[in-house]
Design an enzyme around this catalytic site. Sequence first.
Site, PDB file in Angstrom:
ATOM      1  N   LYS A  13       0.833  -1.209   0.000  1.00 46.09           N
ATOM      2  CA  LYS A  13       0.000   0.000   0.000  1.00 46.09           C
ATOM      3  C   LYS A  13       0.869   1.261   0.000  1.00 46.09           C
ATOM      4  CE  LYS A  13      -2.192  -0.941   3.846  1.00 46.09           C
ATOM      5  NZ  LYS A  13      -1.469  -2.172   4.232  1.00 46.09           N
ATOM      6  N   ARG A  88      -8.739   1.502   9.152  1.00 44.77           N
ATOM      7  CA  ARG A  88      -8.357   0.133   9.496  1.00 44.77           C
ATOM      8  C   ARG A  88      -9.423  -0.557  10.327  1.00 44.77           C
ATOM      9  NH1 ARG A  88      -2.460   1.015   9.060  1.00 44.77           N
ATOM     10  NH2 ARG A  88      -1.274  -0.871   9.448  1.00 44.77           N
ATOM     11  N   ARG A 127      11.904  -5.113   4.241  1.00 45.98           N
ATOM     12  CA  ARG A 127      11.653  -3.670   4.209  1.00 45.98           C
ATOM     13  C   ARG A 127      12.668  -2.899   5.060  1.00 45.98           C
ATOM     14  NH1 ARG A 127       5.574  -1.981   4.704  1.00 45.98           N
ATOM     15  NH2 ARG A 127       5.655  -2.826   6.803  1.00 45.98           N
ATOM     16  N   ARG A 159      12.256  -1.432  10.799  1.00 49.20           N
ATOM     17  CA  ARG A 159      11.252  -1.004  11.781  1.00 49.20           C
ATOM     18  C   ARG A 159      11.054  -2.059  12.867  1.00 49.20           C
ATOM     19  NH1 ARG A 159       6.198   0.716   8.077  1.00 49.20           N
ATOM     20  NH2 ARG A 159       5.111  -0.311   9.795  1.00 49.20           N
ATOM     21  N   ARG A 170       0.408  -8.303  13.565  1.00 45.91           N
ATOM     22  CA  ARG A 170      -0.185  -7.344  12.617  1.00 45.91           C
ATOM     23  C   ARG A 170      -1.060  -8.058  11.590  1.00 45.91           C
ATOM     24  NH1 ARG A 170       4.803  -4.560  10.407  1.00 45.91           N
ATOM     25  NH2 ARG A 170       3.359  -3.277   9.212  1.00 45.91           N
TER      26      ARG A 170
HETATM   27  P1  AMP Z   1       1.617   1.085   8.830  1.00 47.03           P
HETATM   28  O1  AMP Z   1       2.822   1.893   8.527  1.00 47.03           O
HETATM   29  O2  AMP Z   1       0.402   1.506   8.064  1.00 47.03           O
HETATM   30  O3  AMP Z   1       1.878  -0.397   8.738  1.00 47.03           O
HETATM   31  O4  AMP Z   1       1.259   1.370  10.378  1.00 47.03           O
HETATM   32  C1  AMP Z   1       2.165   1.057  11.417  1.00 47.03           C
HETATM   33  C2  AMP Z   1       1.431   0.972  12.748  1.00 47.03           C
HETATM   34  O5  AMP Z   1       0.831   2.240  13.057  1.00 47.03           O
HETATM   35  C3  AMP Z   1       0.286  -0.026  12.803  1.00 47.03           C
HETATM   36  O6  AMP Z   1       0.714  -1.349  13.070  1.00 47.03           O
HETATM   37  C4  AMP Z   1      -0.560   0.560  13.941  1.00 47.03           C
HETATM   38  O7  AMP Z   1       0.025   0.300  15.198  1.00 47.03           O
HETATM   39  C5  AMP Z   1      -0.438   2.061  13.678  1.00 47.03           C
HETATM   40  N1  AMP Z   1      -1.496   2.536  12.743  1.00 47.03           N
HETATM   41  C6  AMP Z   1      -1.299   3.036  11.484  1.00 47.03           C
HETATM   42  N2  AMP Z   1      -2.481   3.364  10.912  1.00 47.03           N
HETATM   43  C7  AMP Z   1      -3.438   3.054  11.830  1.00 47.03           C
HETATM   44  C8  AMP Z   1      -4.848   3.131  11.829  1.00 47.03           C
HETATM   45  N3  AMP Z   1      -5.533   3.599  10.778  1.00 47.03           N
HETATM   46  N4  AMP Z   1      -5.502   2.707  12.948  1.00 47.03           N
HETATM   47  C9  AMP Z   1      -4.854   2.251  14.027  1.00 47.03           C
HETATM   48  N5  AMP Z   1      -3.517   2.128  14.088  1.00 47.03           N
HETATM   49  C10 AMP Z   1      -2.801   2.532  13.004  1.00 47.03           C
END
Ligand code: AMP
Length: 213
Positions: A13, A88, A127, A159, A170
């Site tokens: 994404k 989400r 990554r 990360r 996740r």
């Molecule tokens: P991402 O970079 O999109 O994989 O997001 C990394 C982390 O940020 C996720 O595993 C969540 O802990 C938090 N996070 C990001 N977007 C959301 C969201 N829309 N709702 C809740 N937690 C989020």
Amino acid sequence: MIVVLLGSPGVGKGTQGVRLGRTLGWAHVSTGDLLRAALRQGTALGLEARKYMDAGELVPDEVIVDLVREHLAGLDPARGVVFDGFPRTVAQAEALDAVLAAAGRAVDRVALLEADDTILFRRISGRRSSPSGRVYNIYFDPPRRDGLCDDTGERLIHRADDQPDTVRTRLEVYRETTAPLVGYYDVNGRLVRVDGAGGIDEVQAALRAAVGV
Ligand code: AMP
């Protein structure tokens, strides 16, 4: 136009959202990036979010919705937006609909990116990100110099939430809490499915064709 990218962690994404935004001149809104920026700046929100992020769990809906609302308020309302990693949960999707409706806008298309678990694991474990947010993959999209960002020369980071145990959490959170959004959006032809298993250019072309941009 407003597009939501939906799909499991690691499906691409971020990579696809950044490209789409750059090509079309749209805002790319990634809640993960907004949270990581808040964390780097050491804000109260960033520090609060960190414990959820490091565990691979979702940050509470109210926190995320406020963050997105504030971010959208700073954008040109005529500009296209591609959301990545938001919404989400169904509650976030409902809140987004309400925020957009108040501005006379709506989510036009939701692209569900799909790939099998073997690909997802490889994409996540490979990554590496620069502190300023550029993302590479050591298998599929490596930097020119090992371990260093092409743009800034900064050292790339693996990360904390890309470590195997957290990745499993996740993926589970995605299946239980985020996957139901497919049903939420699959009305009036709003949802399109995109095969996310190919190379970056191939997926981008499929995404643009499916969304119609
Ligand atoms: P991402 O970079 O999109 O994989 O997001 C990394 C982390 O940020 C996720 O595993 C969540 O802990 C938090 N996070 C990001 N977007 C959301 C969201 N829309 N709702 C809740 N937690 C989020």
